[in-house]
Write an enzyme that holds these catalytic residues in place. Structure first.
Site, mmCIF file in Angstrom:
data_model
loop_
_atom_site.group_PDB
_atom_site.id
_atom_site.type_symbol
_atom_site.label_atom_id
_atom_site.label_comp_id
_atom_site.label_asym_id
_atom_site.label_seq_id
_atom_site.Cartn_x
_atom_site.Cartn_y
_atom_site.Cartn_z
ATOM 1 C CE LYS A 113 -3.870 -2.289 2.348
ATOM 2 N NZ LYS A 113 -4.838 -2.212 3.478
ATOM 3 C CE1 TYR B 126 -9.183 -2.848 0.435
ATOM 4 C CE2 TYR B 126 -8.431 -0.767 -0.509
ATOM 5 C CZ TYR B 126 -8.174 -1.928 0.209
ATOM 6 O OH TYR B 126 -6.916 -2.165 0.709
ATOM 7 C CG HIS C 69 -5.168 -6.082 -0.695
ATOM 8 N ND1 HIS C 69 -6.399 -6.108 -0.086
ATOM 9 C CD2 HIS C 69 -5.262 -6.914 -1.771
ATOM 10 C CE1 HIS C 69 -7.211 -6.905 -0.791
ATOM 11 N NE2 HIS C 69 -6.542 -7.414 -1.814
ATOM 12 C CG ASN D 154 -3.576 -2.504 6.903
ATOM 13 O OD1 ASN D 154 -3.422 -2.107 5.754
ATOM 14 N ND2 ASN D 154 -4.616 -3.222 7.267
ATOM 15 C CD GLU E 75 -8.881 -8.753 -4.069
ATOM 16 O OE1 GLU E 75 -7.677 -9.011 -3.846
ATOM 17 O OE2 GLU E 75 -9.722 -8.629 -3.164
HETATM 18 P P1 IDP Z 1 -7.775 -6.885 5.343
HETATM 19 O O1 IDP Z 1 -6.921 -5.899 4.552
HETATM 20 O O2 IDP Z 1 -7.018 -7.457 6.500
HETATM 21 O O3 IDP Z 1 -8.422 -7.940 4.468
HETATM 22 P P2 IDP Z 1 -10.400 -5.618 5.466
HETATM 23 O O4 IDP Z 1 -11.379 -5.851 6.554
HETATM 24 O O5 IDP Z 1 -10.670 -6.249 4.131
HETATM 25 O O6 IDP Z 1 -8.950 -6.030 6.014
HETATM 26 O O7 IDP Z 1 -10.278 -4.049 5.279
HETATM 27 C C1 IDP Z 1 -9.649 -3.500 4.149
HETATM 28 C C2 IDP Z 1 -8.727 -2.385 4.589
HETATM 29 O O8 IDP Z 1 -9.503 -1.323 5.123
HETATM 30 C C3 IDP Z 1 -7.771 -2.754 5.734
HETATM 31 O O9 IDP Z 1 -6.612 -3.417 5.283
HETATM 32 C C4 IDP Z 1 -7.451 -1.384 6.306
HETATM 33 O O10 IDP Z 1 -6.511 -0.681 5.494
HETATM 34 C C5 IDP Z 1 -8.805 -0.682 6.197
HETATM 35 N N1 IDP Z 1 -9.646 -0.835 7.388
HETATM 36 C C6 IDP Z 1 -10.261 -1.962 7.838
HETATM 37 N N2 IDP Z 1 -10.987 -1.707 8.948
HETATM 38 C C7 IDP Z 1 -10.841 -0.379 9.180
HETATM 39 C C8 IDP Z 1 -11.374 0.496 10.197
HETATM 40 O O11 IDP Z 1 -12.119 0.104 11.091
HETATM 41 N N3 IDP Z 1 -10.974 1.803 10.121
HETATM 42 C C9 IDP Z 1 -10.149 2.282 9.134
HETATM 43 N N4 IDP Z 1 -9.660 1.489 8.175
HETATM 44 C C10 IDP Z 1 -9.988 0.177 8.194
HETATM 45 MG MG MG Z 2 -9.830 -7.710 2.971
#
Ligand code: IDP
Ligand code: MG
Length: 141
Positions: free
Chosen positions: A9, A49, A115, A112, A126
């Site tokens: 990212k 997304y 992805h 984080n 994707e």
């Molecule tokens: P993942 O990347 O571990 O699969 P997902 O639930 O698919 O997690 O969420 C996609 C992305 O959205 C996450 O990697 C993170 O960057 C962001 N994200 C997820 N939950 C939150 C939140 O509660 N607040 C802000 N950003 C979030």
């Molecule tokens: Mg995800």
């Protein structure tokens, strides 16, 4: 063999961690089948997304993921989808074990670093969002 989509990212690219992150997958024994730097536009971000469209963090997530280039990779190997997910750690880096990518380099829930597709079906979709068939290089032997 499975294929999965990995994105380093924008936070990971800006911090100079693209090589470190991709290197971990390679050292594990996974193969990079395709790789390119992409500055995602809003349409691609919203498609990638789409499952999160109704979430309160959706707009912020789209802004973040389009804030700079990502390193997009097709990663290939046995059980690649799950192996990559386990190497990434939990969605929240704070909850991620040391030794995982997010557990070693992250502190922020949104920023984080990485992805990885969460299923084989989603991986297929994707990957198609980012790569044409001819850009994915099959293993020689
Ligand atoms: P993942 O990347 O571990 O699969 P997902 O639930 O698919 O997690 O969420 C996609 C992305 O959205 C996450 O990697 C993170 O960057 C962001 N994200 C997820 N939950 C939150 C939140 O509660 N607040 C802000 N950003 C979030
Ligand atoms: Mg995800």
């Amino acid at each position: 063999m499975q294929r999965t989509l990995v994105l380093v990212k924008p936070d990971g690219v800006k911090r100079g961690l693209s090589g470190e992150i991709l290197s971990r997958f390679e050292r594990r024994g996974l193969r990079i089948a395709a790789l390119k730097m992409v500055w995602m536009d809003k349409a691609l971000a919203e498609r990638h997304y789409a499952v999160h469209r109704e979430k309160p963090f959706f707009a912020s997530l789209v802004t973040f993921i389009t804030s700079g280039p990502v390193m997009a990779a097709v990663i290939e190997g046995r059980e690649a989808v799950d192996v990559v997910r386990r190497m990434m750690g939990e969605t929240d880096p704070i909850k991620s074990a040391p030794g995982t990518i997010r557990g070693d380099f992250g502190m922020e829930l949104e920023e984080n670093l990485v992805h990885g597709s969460d299923s084989v079906d989603n991986a297929r979709q994707e990957i198609a969002n980012f790569f044409q068939d001819g850009e994915i290089i099959a293993q020689k032997d």
